[in-house]
Design a protein around this motif. Structure first.
Motif: not given
Length: 607
Positions: A172-176, A186-191
């Motif tokens: 997820l990436k969010s910007s203003y 931004s946040g990332n999760y992997s498994e």
């Protein structure tokens, strides 16, 4: 409060103390300002987010299929190390937003502990770069870059993937941003359970699961005309289980890293100055048996102050002065390394001369001062001549180095406090051709490394590091690129060939885990809302022992991936990918086969 989060709070609050009403001109804040200058005289491959999303498993896969870098990976998602031009992972520098982030303990970076989707772009630069980027920048540098844009409003994107071996990957990436403020999160999760079988090798990837998460936060604020404050921070936490046999002991490795940097960029007509303050912390824990307490580990801290001053003397000349000071701390567990402190500083000067649009020259000199270690005077000399509109010639000559890591010096038993720094000389001649939509680069090079640090069996029964080897490497890096657009159709193709001849001068034998030949290619075709792409890689015979024993060598292999992306709605893209299309049995590290044919499905939403 934990000191790393206290540091972040200080950096986050600092820009708010200096608010002003004037607007700067820049629309993008780039943290690694030196790359633009390097691009003029060195081949740099730039991979954007759309390229990274074609190899979302990990950073190793991106580099394997989209760059000249050689990757040694102990099975899918496991410990992985890169190398350029016949060098080692310790002679490859990872640069995070302009800062060298190689581990003080190992002197290198584990690619799969550097999260792939936490960056806006990835850039790969072959060749020496110690004058600018410091220790380990011998074979090449891998740049992990974030950028902050202005006046773009709200932007968000969500990426979700599910693949073979119960693999889940989300981002997820969010910007203003407006005219003076830019914020990006931004946040990332992997498994992945990561259990796969290779019957031809009688292999089962038991205990190969992994999990990691990554968070990034960046803020930039324009303070009047020509002044910008920017802050970038990153936290990564990951757990890798090490593959084993059915009856073997199950082990795992946990890593936790925190990086934060505050930059003040001042820019006027003749002067640009970037002052950086950074704090880096890495912690690792190794569990030889999962159910038991950790068997080894360590924590390292780096505090860095760096200033990059550039003065345009006139239209032709520019002077660049780079100074930095860093304090390195390390504390090991069950390694004999107690509390180690190392102070280091450096002064570099570069003169750039561009007398004509067809010519560009650059000369640099640098001296590092590292506590309790001797370091050489470094230099670089580069030039570019645009012979005509379709051909340009590039020349690079440099002296680079790597100083010993904490493990090299202090590991017990075995550490050697008398080690010397590795020193490397490199020369490169680049030939760039461009005709309409076609471009070709041919870069022959020669590299020689002295005082190579290697761990060898000692007389007392344990391994010790010594300055023994001298390595000579020569070869060719080449890449052909074609882009074509016609109506609603567009096509891109890129093919690279790497030839490497790397010899240990002491034995006369080829270096281990250095393939003599590598070919990598990427092609895509887009029509309206659909894109079809393919990737291919050939890697030649690779020795795994120092005596060139062919029975132990990794045979050559050819691997191909393919996928399709379709825009199903205005802001939604659905993708399906097949990895290892031809079901190839192959290894990049001895005894650790990679997966056979496997699949993934992806969804990207921009809103």
């Amino acid at each position: 409060m934990n000191k790393k989060y206290l540091f972040s709070a200080i950096l986050l609050c600092s820009p708010m103390l200096l608010l002003a009403q004037e607007h700067a001109i820049d629309t993008v804040f780039v943290f690694d300002n030196q790359l633009d200058n390097s691009r003029k005289v060195q081949k740099i491959s730039k991979l954007k987010e759309e390229d990274l999303l074609k190899n979302t498993t990990n950073l190793s896969e991106v580099l394997r299929f989209q760059s000249p870098v050689n990757i040694k990976e102990n099975g899918r998602g496991m410990v992985s190390s890169p190398s350029f031009r016949g060098t080692t992972a310790q002679q490859t520098a990872f640069i995070w937003n302009g800062i060298n982030v190689n581990s003080p303990f190992l002197g290198q970076g584990d690619i799969n502990n550097l999260n792939l989707l936490g960056y806006d772009q990835l850039e790969i630069k072959s060749g020496g770069g110690s004058v600018i980027y410091g220790s380990a920048a011998i074979g090449g540098t891998i740049h992990l870059n974030n950028e902050l844009t202005f006046n773009k409003g709200f932007r968000q994107s969500l990426f979700m993937e599910y693949g073979s071996y119960e693999t889940v990957n989300t981002f997820l990436k969010s910007s203003y941003s407006d005219e003076i403020l830019s914020v990006k999160f931004s946040g990332n999760y992997s498994e992945s359970k990561n259990y796969y079988e290779v019957p031809e090798k009688n292999y089962q990837n038991i205990n190969g699961q992994y999990q990691n998460k990554n968070f990034n936060l960046g803020v930039a604020y324009k303070i009047g005309s020509g002044n910008t404050l920017a802050w970038q921070t990153q936290h990564f936490s990951g757990s890798q289980h090490y593959p084993t046999t059915e009856f073997g002991s199950r082990s795992k490795y946990h890593s936790d890293s925190f990086r934060s940097t505050l930059s003040w960029n001042f820019k006027s007509k003749k002067i640009q100055n970037i002052l950086r303050l950074a704090y880096l912390e890495d912690e690792f824990q190794y569990f030889s048996t999962i159910e038991k307490p950790k068997s080894s580990g360590g924590t390292s801290e780096v505090a860095l102050l760096k200033n990059d001053f550039n003065y345009s003397i006139n239209d032709d000349f520019a002077l660049n002065i780079i100074t930095d000071y860093q304090l390195n701390k390390g504390k090991g567990y069950q390694s004999g390394i107690t509390d180690v402190v190392r102070n280091a500083g450096a002064f570099a000067a570069l003169l750039r001369w561009s007398p004509h649009q067809k010519y560009y020259f650059e000369a640099g000199i640098k001296k590092d001062i590292v506590e309790n270690l001797e370091t050489p005077i470094l230099f670089s000399l580069s030039g570019r001549h645009a012979v005509n509109h379709w051909y340009s010639l590039i020349f690079n000559l440099s002296k680079n180095f790597r100083y010993p890591s904490f493990n090299d010096l202090y590991w017990q038993p075995g550490g050697n406090p008398d080690l010397k720094s590795e020193v490397a000389h490199q020369v490169e001649l680049g030939n760039n051709f461009k005709y309409r939509n076609l471009s070709l680069s041919l870069s022959p090079y020669y590299l020689r490394i002295k005082n190579m640090i290697q761990w060898v069996p000692g007389s007392l029964g344990y391994w010790v590091p010594v300055n023994t080897s001298e390595v000579e490497s020569f070869g060719l890096e080449s890449q052909l690129e074609l882009k074509k657009t016609f109506g609603q159709h567009s096509a891109k193709m890129s093919v690279g060939y790497v030839f490497t001849h790397a010899i240990n001068k002491e034995t006369g034998n080829f270096m281990t885990y250095v393939p003599k030949h590598k070919v990598f290619g990427n092609a895509s075709y887009r029509y309206r809302s659909a894109e079809l792409y393919a990737q291919a890689m050939f890697t030649g015979l690779t020795y795994t022992t120092t005596d060139e024993e062919k029975s132990s060598a990794i045979p050559s292999y050819f691997v191909m991936n393919t996928g399709i992306n379709i825009r199903v709605l205005r802001n939604q893209q659905l993708g399906i990918k097949i990895n290892n299309l031809w079901d190839q049995v192959y290894e990049t590290s001895a005894y650790y086969p990679m997966p056979k044919r496997n699949y993934s499905i992806q969804l990207l939403i921009n809103f």
